[in-house]
Design an enzyme around this catalytic site. Structure first.
Site, PDB file in Angstrom:
ATOM      1  N   ARG A 268      39.686  46.389  39.730  1.00  0.00           N
ATOM      2  CA  ARG A 268      39.078  45.266  39.002  1.00  0.00           C
ATOM      3  C   ARG A 268      37.939  44.647  39.793  1.00  0.00           C
ATOM      4  NH1 ARG A 268      44.088  41.632  36.889  1.00  0.00           N
ATOM      5  NH2 ARG A 268      45.132  43.243  35.701  1.00  0.00           N
ATOM      6  N   SER A 269      37.812  45.037  41.057  1.00  0.00           N
ATOM      7  CA  SER A 269      36.860  44.343  41.917  1.00  0.00           C
ATOM      8  C   SER A 269      35.403  44.444  41.458  1.00  0.00           C
ATOM      9  CB  SER A 269      37.006  44.848  43.359  1.00  0.00           C
ATOM     10  OG  SER A 269      38.265  44.473  43.851  1.00  0.00           O
ATOM     11  N   THR A 319      40.408  49.351  50.207  1.00  0.00           N
ATOM     12  CA  THR A 319      41.698  49.442  49.534  1.00  0.00           C
ATOM     13  C   THR A 319      42.399  50.737  49.917  1.00  0.00           C
ATOM     14  OG1 THR A 319      42.814  49.159  47.416  1.00  0.00           O
ATOM     15  CG2 THR A 319      40.766  50.396  47.363  1.00  0.00           C
ATOM     16  N   LYS A 323      43.030  50.738  54.427  1.00  0.00           N
ATOM     17  CA  LYS A 323      43.114  49.433  55.100  1.00  0.00           C
ATOM     18  C   LYS A 323      43.458  49.593  56.588  1.00  0.00           C
ATOM     19  CE  LYS A 323      44.346  47.090  50.844  1.00  0.00           C
ATOM     20  NZ  LYS A 323      45.258  46.247  50.077  1.00  0.00           N
ATOM     21  N   ASP A 368      44.153  39.916  51.390  1.00  0.00           N
ATOM     22  CA  ASP A 368      45.454  40.024  50.704  1.00  0.00           C
ATOM     23  C   ASP A 368      46.379  38.961  51.279  1.00  0.00           C
ATOM     24  OD1 ASP A 368      44.720  42.210  49.166  1.00  0.00           O
ATOM     25  OD2 ASP A 368      45.462  43.664  50.618  1.00  0.00           O
ATOM     26  N   GLY A 398      59.738  45.795  49.687  1.00  0.00           N
ATOM     27  CA  GLY A 398      58.659  46.746  49.976  1.00  0.00           C
ATOM     28  C   GLY A 398      58.250  46.664  51.429  1.00  0.00           C
ATOM     29  N   GLY A 401      51.428  48.391  52.428  1.00  0.00           N
ATOM     30  CA  GLY A 401      50.268  47.622  52.870  1.00  0.00           C
ATOM     31  C   GLY A 401      50.327  46.162  52.458  1.00  0.00           C
ATOM     32  N   TYR A 485      49.956  44.115  39.222  1.00  0.00           N
ATOM     33  CA  TYR A 485      49.204  43.570  38.072  1.00  0.00           C
ATOM     34  C   TYR A 485      49.906  43.935  36.773  1.00  0.00           C
ATOM     35  CZ  TYR A 485      45.221  44.389  41.263  1.00  0.00           C
ATOM     36  OH  TYR A 485      44.380  44.464  42.319  1.00  0.00           O
TER      37      TYR A 485
HETATM   38  P1  NAP Z   1      52.017  51.101  49.369  1.00  0.00           P
HETATM   39  O1  NAP Z   1      51.536  50.835  50.736  1.00  0.00           O
HETATM   40  O2  NAP Z   1      51.894  52.468  48.791  1.00  0.00           O
HETATM   41  O3  NAP Z   1      53.570  50.676  49.308  1.00  0.00           O
HETATM   42  C1  NAP Z   1      54.337  50.898  48.148  1.00  0.00           C
HETATM   43  C2  NAP Z   1      55.706  50.232  48.325  1.00  0.00           C
HETATM   44  O4  NAP Z   1      56.404  50.349  47.080  1.00  0.00           O
HETATM   45  C3  NAP Z   1      56.572  50.915  49.387  1.00  0.00           C
HETATM   46  O5  NAP Z   1      57.326  49.937  50.032  1.00  0.00           O
HETATM   47  C4  NAP Z   1      57.443  51.845  48.541  1.00  0.00           C
HETATM   48  O6  NAP Z   1      58.685  52.133  49.141  1.00  0.00           O
HETATM   49  C5  NAP Z   1      57.682  50.967  47.340  1.00  0.00           C
HETATM   50  N1  NAP Z   1      58.100  51.745  46.165  1.00  0.00           N
HETATM   51  C6  NAP Z   1      57.329  52.597  45.452  1.00  0.00           C
HETATM   52  N2  NAP Z   1      58.054  53.115  44.439  1.00  0.00           N
HETATM   53  C7  NAP Z   1      59.302  52.566  44.522  1.00  0.00           C
HETATM   54  C8  NAP Z   1      60.479  52.700  43.757  1.00  0.00           C
HETATM   55  N3  NAP Z   1      60.522  53.487  42.677  1.00  0.00           N
HETATM   56  N4  NAP Z   1      61.549  51.984  44.105  1.00  0.00           N
HETATM   57  C9  NAP Z   1      61.511  51.164  45.180  1.00  0.00           C
HETATM   58  N5  NAP Z   1      60.414  50.996  45.960  1.00  0.00           N
HETATM   59  C10 NAP Z   1      59.324  51.689  45.625  1.00  0.00           C
HETATM   60  O7  NAP Z   1      51.319  50.148  48.315  1.00  0.00           O
HETATM   61  P2  NAP Z   1      50.743  48.664  48.551  1.00  0.00           P
HETATM   62  O8  NAP Z   1      49.332  48.727  48.947  1.00  0.00           O
HETATM   63  O9  NAP Z   1      51.674  47.905  49.402  1.00  0.00           O
HETATM   64  O10 NAP Z   1      50.764  48.129  47.043  1.00  0.00           O
HETATM   65  C11 NAP Z   1      51.989  47.765  46.413  1.00  0.00           C
HETATM   66  C12 NAP Z   1      51.675  47.152  45.061  1.00  0.00           C
HETATM   67  O11 NAP Z   1      50.872  45.994  45.224  1.00  0.00           O
HETATM   68  C13 NAP Z   1      50.880  48.076  44.134  1.00  0.00           C
HETATM   69  O12 NAP Z   1      51.403  47.982  42.841  1.00  0.00           O
HETATM   70  C14 NAP Z   1      49.488  47.517  44.173  1.00  0.00           C
HETATM   71  O13 NAP Z   1      48.785  47.761  42.974  1.00  0.00           O
HETATM   72  C15 NAP Z   1      49.744  46.048  44.351  1.00  0.00           C
HETATM   73  N6  NAP Z   1      48.626  45.347  44.968  1.00  0.00           N
HETATM   74  C16 NAP Z   1      48.180  44.226  44.362  1.00  0.00           C
HETATM   75  C17 NAP Z   1      47.154  43.500  44.924  1.00  0.00           C
HETATM   76  C18 NAP Z   1      46.676  42.278  44.237  1.00  0.00           C
HETATM   77  O14 NAP Z   1      45.596  41.771  44.575  1.00  0.00           O
HETATM   78  N7  NAP Z   1      47.430  41.776  43.276  1.00  0.00           N
HETATM   79  C19 NAP Z   1      46.564  43.889  46.136  1.00  0.00           C
HETATM   80  C20 NAP Z   1      47.045  45.046  46.727  1.00  0.00           C
HETATM   81  C21 NAP Z   1      48.076  45.762  46.143  1.00  0.00           C
HETATM   82  P3  NAP Z   1      58.860  53.405  50.089  1.00  0.00           P
HETATM   83  O15 NAP Z   1      58.466  52.966  51.465  1.00  0.00           O
HETATM   84  O16 NAP Z   1      60.289  53.744  49.955  1.00  0.00           O
HETATM   85  O17 NAP Z   1      57.960  54.495  49.546  1.00  0.00           O
END
Ligand code: NAP
Length: 544
Positions: A268-269, A319, A323, A368, A398, A401, A485
Site C-alpha cells: 500500500r505504500s 520490507t 529488513k 513498524d 509470532g 519481523g 491488514y
Molecule cells: P514473518 O517474519 O514472515 O513472520 C510470520 C510469523 O507468522 C511467524 O511468527 C510465523 O510462525 C507465524 N505464522 C505464519 N503462519 C502461521 C500459522 N499458520 N500458524 C501460526 N503462526 C503462523 O512476517 P512479519 O514480517 O512478521 O509479518 C507478519 C504479519 O504482519 C503479516 O501478515 C504482515 O502482512 C503484517 N505486517 C503488517 C504491517 C503493518 O503495517 N500493518 C507491517 C509489517 C507486517 P513460524 O515462526 O512458526 O513460521
C-alpha cells in the site's frame, strides 16, 4: 525553476478492435502524446491502412516487430521492409526498426532511410490531396530489445545505437529486479542528449524506469489505455501514470522514494506516500522497487543507490525479506561513512526506513516499532489519560519481523512481555535476545495479559477466516491489536461479520466487548506517517 521535461507518453495499439481511430482518440483524450501502431500485433492490415489514410493528428510510431525482439512478425525481412515502405508513405511520424535488422544489409538500410526521412516538404506539397502539412517528417527509431535480462555492457549498447545516428535510440531490457532498472536509468542520466533516448525495462521490476523516464528527460515512456492492453510486460496504464505517480508534476528535481522488498506489488505504500506527497505539496514520487530475496541482491541494489546520487533516491521503505538485510548492509557500510541507526532499530536489528542524508550518509529507523506505539497511543489515549502505560503486560503471538519490532517498542515502555510462536525455537531465540518469557504455542490461551498483539500472518487474505487464538480466550485482554491488514470494506466471513479493516480476531474481540482494538491498517498508517516525518519533516496529521 527545474526544467520541465518533454518526455512523451506513448500508447501502444495492439488490436483493431475497438477501431484504431477510437483508440487513438481515447489515447489523446487521456493525455497521450503519441501512439505506437504495432502492426505485427494488430494483424488487420486494412484497418491500419484505413486509419493512416485519415491523416490522424496524433504522431504515430510505426512498428512491425520481429518475434526474436518480442513481436509477432514471423515473415521475412523483404516483406517487412516492403510493408514499412508502403505504410511509411502516409507519414506516420516515426518508423521503429531493430538495430539487428538495420545492420543486416546496406540495401535494407537505404530503403528504410528513404521512408524514415520522408520529409514534410513532400507531404506539404501534397496538402491539396489531404496530407496534413503539420506532420513532422518521419524519424527513425533504432531499437534493441532484450527479452532475457539486462546486459552488463549498457554503455556500449547505448553507444552502438547512437553510432548509427538515428533520430531516437531505444533500448529495452528485461529487469530481474529493481537494480537492473536503476542501471538503465544511470546510463540514461549520463547522456546529454537523453531526450533522444528511450531506456525502459520490461517486467514488474522495471516500473521505476517507466515512471522516472520523465525525471531523466527520456524521449518517451509507454502507457496503456487499459491494463490488459500492454504491448510489453510491466507497462502501466496511462491513468496509473497520472493518478498514482502524478506524471505531470515530475521534473528533473523530483526526489525519488520507493519500497524495496520482494514481493512489493501488493504494497500500500506507493499509493499512501504518493497521495501524501501530493497533499503536502512535496516534489517527490514513490515507486515500487522489487529487490530479489537474498542479502547479496539487496547489497547490490543498495550499492547502486549509494554510489549514484544522480538517481535522486532520498528515502526507502524496506520490507520483507530485507529488513534484517538493511541492518546488516548498514553495519557493513558504516566502516566508511556516516550512518545513524536509531536506538529502536538497533534493538530490533531490523530497519524498515532509510533516509539519505545531505552528506551522502544514511539515517535508519524502524517505523513498524514507532508506528505501533503511535497507533497504540492513538487508540488508548482518549479513553485513558494515562495512555498505554497502563498496560503492564502483553502477549505477543509470532516471532517474525513485526513481532521483533513490536517487542522492542513495548520493551521501551517497560511492559512485561510473553511470546508464543508456532515454531518454538524461534520464540526461544527471540525470548533469549530480549530477555522475555516464551510459552509453547499450545499454551497461548492460558496466558493472562493486558494487551494481545497478533504478529503472525494468520488471518491474512486469502485465509481471512482464520484466527491465531480462539475467541473464548479473548475476554481477559484489555486491548487487542492485529498487525494483519483486512479489506477496507465491511464483509461477511464464514464465522463472523467484520467491519472495515477488521480481521476475524478483531471482530471476535469486538463481540467479546473489548473496547480498545487496533487494526493492521492503523498500524500501517502510523508507520507510514512516521516515515513521512523522517523524510519530509512534515507531520501529515497536522495537514488535515
Ligand atoms: P514473518 O517474519 O514472515 O513472520 C510470520 C510469523 O507468522 C511467524 O511468527 C510465523 O510462525 C507465524 N505464522 C505464519 N503462519 C502461521 C500459522 N499458520 N500458524 C501460526 N503462526 C503462523 O512476517 P512479519 O514480517 O512478521 O509479518 C507478519 C504479519 O504482519 C503479516 O501478515 C504482515 O502482512 C503484517 N505486517 C503488517 C504491517 C503493518 O503495517 N500493518 C507491517 C509489517 C507486517 P513460524 O515462526 O512458526 O513460521
Amino acid at each position: 525553476m527545474p526544467a520541465a521535461p518533454s518526455t512523451r507518453i506513448c500508447v501502444p495499439i495492439i488490436a483493431a478492435d475497438p477501431p484504431i481511430a477510437d483508440q487513438a482518440a481515447a489515447a489523446l483524450a487521456a493525455g497521450a502524446d503519441l501512439i505506437e501502431l504495432r502492426v505485427d500485433r494488430i494483424g488487420d492490415l486494412a484497418a491500419v491502412e484505413d486509419f493512416l489514410a485519415t491523416k490522424p493528428a496524433i504522431p504515430i510510431i510505426l512498428t512491425i516487430r520481429t518475434r526474436d525482439e518480442g513481436g509477432d512478425w514471423d515473415g521475412d525481412d523483404a516483406d517487412r521492409i516492403a510493408l514499412i515502405e508502403h505504410l511509411g508513405l502516409q507519414n506516420p511520424g516515426y518508423i521503429d526498426l531493430e538495430l539487428a535488422t538495420w545492420r543486416r544489409s546496406p540495401n535494407l538500410r537505404q530503403k528504410v532511410l528513404l521512408v524514415a526521412q520522408r520529409h514534410r516538404a513532400e507531404s506539404s506539397a501534397t496538402t491539396a490531396d489531404g496530407m496534413n502539412s503539420d506532420r513532422p517528417r518521419n524519424q527513425l527509431i533504432l531499437s534493441e530489445h532484450n527479452l532475457r535480462g539486462t546486459p552488463t555492457d549498457l554503455a556500449s549498447r547505448f553507444a552502438a545505437l547512437a553510432a548509427e545516428s538515428p533520430s531516437i535510440a531505444k533500448i529495452v531490457t528485461t529487469a530481474r529486479d529493481a537494480a537492473d532498472g536503476l542501471r538503465l536509468l544511470i546510463e540514461l542520466a549520463r547522456h546529454p542528449d537523453r531526450d533522444r533516448f528511450i531506456a525502459l525495462a520490461m517486467g514488474e521490476a522495471g516500473i521505476a524506469t517507466r515512471v522516472l523516464a520523465r525525471k531523466f528527460g527520456a524521449f518517451l515512456t509507454f502507457a496503456t489505455l487499459a491494463p490488459d492492453a500492454q504491448s510489453a510486460p510491466g507497462q502501466p496504464s496511462i491513468a496509473e501514470l497520472h493518478e498514482r505517480y502524478r506524471w505531470n508534476s515530475i521534473d528533473t528535481d523530483t526526489a525519488v522514494y520507493g519500497i524495496a522488498g520482494f514481493p512489493v506489488s501488493h504494497s500500500r505504500s506507493p499509493d499512501w506516500h504518493n497521495r501524501a506527497m501530493a497533499h503536502a505539496g512535496v516534489n517527490g514520487v514513490y515507486v515500487p522497487l522489487p529487490v530479489a530475496p537474498t542479502y547479496d541482491d539487496f547489497a547490490a541494489f543498495m550499492s547502486l543507490v549509494d554510489a549514484h546520487a544522480e538517481l535522486g533516491i532520498r528515502g526507502l521503505s524496506i520490507t520483507i525479506p530485507h529488513k534484517e538485510h538493511a541492518f546488516r548492509w548498514l553495519a557493513d557500510r558504516a566502516k566508511g561513512a556516516a550512518i545513524t541507526i536509531s536506538p529502536l532499530a538497533t534493538r530490533c536489528r531490523a530497519v524498515n526506513t532509510l533516509a539519505r542524508c545531505a552528506d551522502g550518509g544514511w539515517f535508519a529507523d524502524n517505523t513498524d516499532a514507532t508506528g505501533f506505539l503511535a497507533a497504540l497511543d492513538a487508540a488508548t489515549a482518549p479513553a485513558t489519560p494515562d495512555g498505554p502505560d497502563r498496560f503492564g503486560s502483553a502477549l505477543i503471538l509470532g516471532a517474525g519481523g513485526v513481532a521483533r519490532a513490536v517487542i522492542a517498542a513495548l520493551r521501551d515502555r517497560g511492559i512485561a512481555i510473553t511470546i508464543a510462536n508456532r515454531t518454538a525455537q524461534r520464540a526461544a531465540a527471540l525470548a533469549a535476545e530480549f530477555s522475555l518469557t516464551a510459552v509453547p504455542w499450545a499454551q497461548r490461551e492460558t496466558v493472562r495479559a493486558d494487551l494481545l498483539v497478533n504478529c503472525t500472518s494468520v488471518g491474512m487474505s486469502p485465509n481471512d477466516d482464520e484466527t491465531p487464538i480462539p475467541a473464548a480466550s479473548l475476554r481477559k485482554f484489555a486491548a487487542v491489536a492485529d498487525t494483519v491488514y483486512a479489506p477496507a470494506i465491511p464483509r461477511r466471513l464464514a464465522s463472523i461479520e467484520c467491519l472495515a479493516n477488521e480481521t476475524r480476531v478483531l471482530a471476535e474481540a469486538r463481540t467479546a466487548g473489548i473496547a480498545t482494538r487496533i487494526t493492521g491498517d492503523a498500524l500501517f498508517e502510523a508507520q507510514a506517517a512516521a516515515q513521512f516525518r523522517i523524510w519530509h519533516n512534515i507531520d501529515i496529521a497536522t495537514l488535515g
